[in-house]
Design an enzyme around this catalytic site. Sequence first.
Site, short mmCIF file in Angstrom:
data_model
loop_
_atom_site.label_atom_id
_atom_site.label_comp_id
_atom_site.label_asym_id
_atom_site.label_seq_id
_atom_site.Cartn_x
_atom_site.Cartn_y
_atom_site.Cartn_z
N ASP A 204 -1.43 0.62 -3.65
CA ASP A 204 -1.32 -0.83 -3.63
C ASP A 204 -2.68 -1.42 -3.29
O ASP A 204 -3.66 -0.68 -3.15
CB ASP A 204 -0.27 -1.29 -2.59
CG ASP A 204 -0.70 -1.00 -1.16
OD1 ASP A 204 -1.78 -0.40 -0.94
OD2 ASP A 204 0.05 -1.38 -0.24
N ASP A 206 -4.33 -4.04 -0.40
CA ASP A 206 -3.99 -4.70 0.87
C ASP A 206 -5.02 -5.76 1.23
O ASP A 206 -6.23 -5.50 1.16
CB ASP A 206 -3.97 -3.66 2.00
CG ASP A 206 -3.05 -2.48 1.70
OD1 ASP A 206 -1.83 -2.65 1.81
OD2 ASP A 206 -3.57 -1.40 1.35
N ASP A 308 -0.13 -6.15 -0.90
CA ASP A 308 0.31 -6.57 0.44
C ASP A 308 -0.63 -7.65 0.96
O ASP A 308 -1.85 -7.47 0.98
CB ASP A 308 0.25 -5.39 1.43
CG ASP A 308 1.42 -4.43 1.27
OD1 ASP A 308 2.45 -4.84 0.69
OD2 ASP A 308 1.29 -3.29 1.72
#
Length: 384
Positions: A204, A206, A308
């Site tokens: 992902d 962040d 995120d």
Amino acid sequence: TKPSEVTPAILMKSYACQRRTPLKHHNSVLTDALEILALNAEFTKNEGRSVAFRRAASVLKALPRGVRTMDDLKDLPCLGEHSLRVIKEILDAGTSSEVEWTRQSEQFQAMKALTGVFGVGVRTADRWFREGLRNHLDLIHKSQKLNRAQEAGVQYYNDLNTPVTKKEAMVITVIVEKAVNDVLPGAIITLTGGFRRGKEVGHDVDFLITHPDEGAEEKLMPKIVNWLEDQGLLLYQKTTRNSYLENKDGPARPACNMDRFERCFSIFKLERSKLDSDTRIEDSSYNSGVTDGTQTHSGSTWRAVRVDLVVSPYSQFAFATLGWTGSKLFERELRRWAGQEKGMSLSSHALYDSKQQRYLPANSEEEIFTLLGLEYIPPSERNA
Ligand code: GTP
Ligand code: MN
Ligand code: MN
């Protein structure tokens, strides 16, 4: 042996936060094996065992050269009997029977596949495994009841299991910077997680967001999310509001390492045209449309990427940066060091000194390391 040929003993500190752990190291055959056992212990809810294997692997990552004989491991910390047995087997025979058996086992493979679906944790995966489900396709075919996150996890399964490149992370950084600066000029956006540690790919991207005027960051996330949604950039998002109250929550370390910042777990819709043509992945599996019924779109103009977003008040920014840069083991070891060696309690919000019975403020990661009595370790060497 002449004295000059004796390899000098390696002084290895026992907490990962006392050591420098680069991304690239010399023992990946051994650490991959130990991390299979760590993951399996996690899948069978054996936390202590899992951490022990992870600590052992981490020590090997910090070694300046490849391990060739058991003698190379003399005086190293964190290597338990079990880890040593596995290492010895690999050094002697090339592979470890326990690791190979684990890797092939139906339970391990199913747990890996099921926890590989966004929104599915060990507990859920374990229940599904016992109900006879083995992978993400079973979730569709056996019309398993899914929550909203898991629905998205199944829908975008292929994209979300395609590593995010640094290039893609940079494109998303530009988008997030634009969104945040549009809704709150002067805000500061930091790339955290694995990419801050220098990783080439991640699962992902962040981000940590703050603003120098304390309080200006309050309720910021819904504004960012609205902006992104208006632009059609979000495929999924779940925002959680800030629930941190210094006095109510007190210094006690939360039971899990979840923090209480305003945050958003999201899935971005990333236009491939935003990536330079030379980095475009021509691989036909790249968002090529329906291959197994999980991806409902067709064509290859975009792909799904997990992002995120975390918003922190300025006064907690240094702690949040340290807490969200990782690695997970490095974070765990920092908190263990603080508690066991310093009588302090560290979170992504603050550092509390139990002896002085007060919070110790800090404006930078360097200051936090100093307060903890640790040598500063830069992000690129926190790959414990
Ligand atoms: P990849 O994303 O797999 O490339 O690695 P990563 O190191 O970026 O992992 P991840 O995105 O899962 O987490 C990034 C960092 O944020 C890690 O250090 C985690 O410990 C930390 N982190 C993730 N979730 C939470 C959370 O809920 N609370 C806190 N305090 N930290 C978290
Ligand atoms: Mn990450
Ligand atoms: Mn993350």
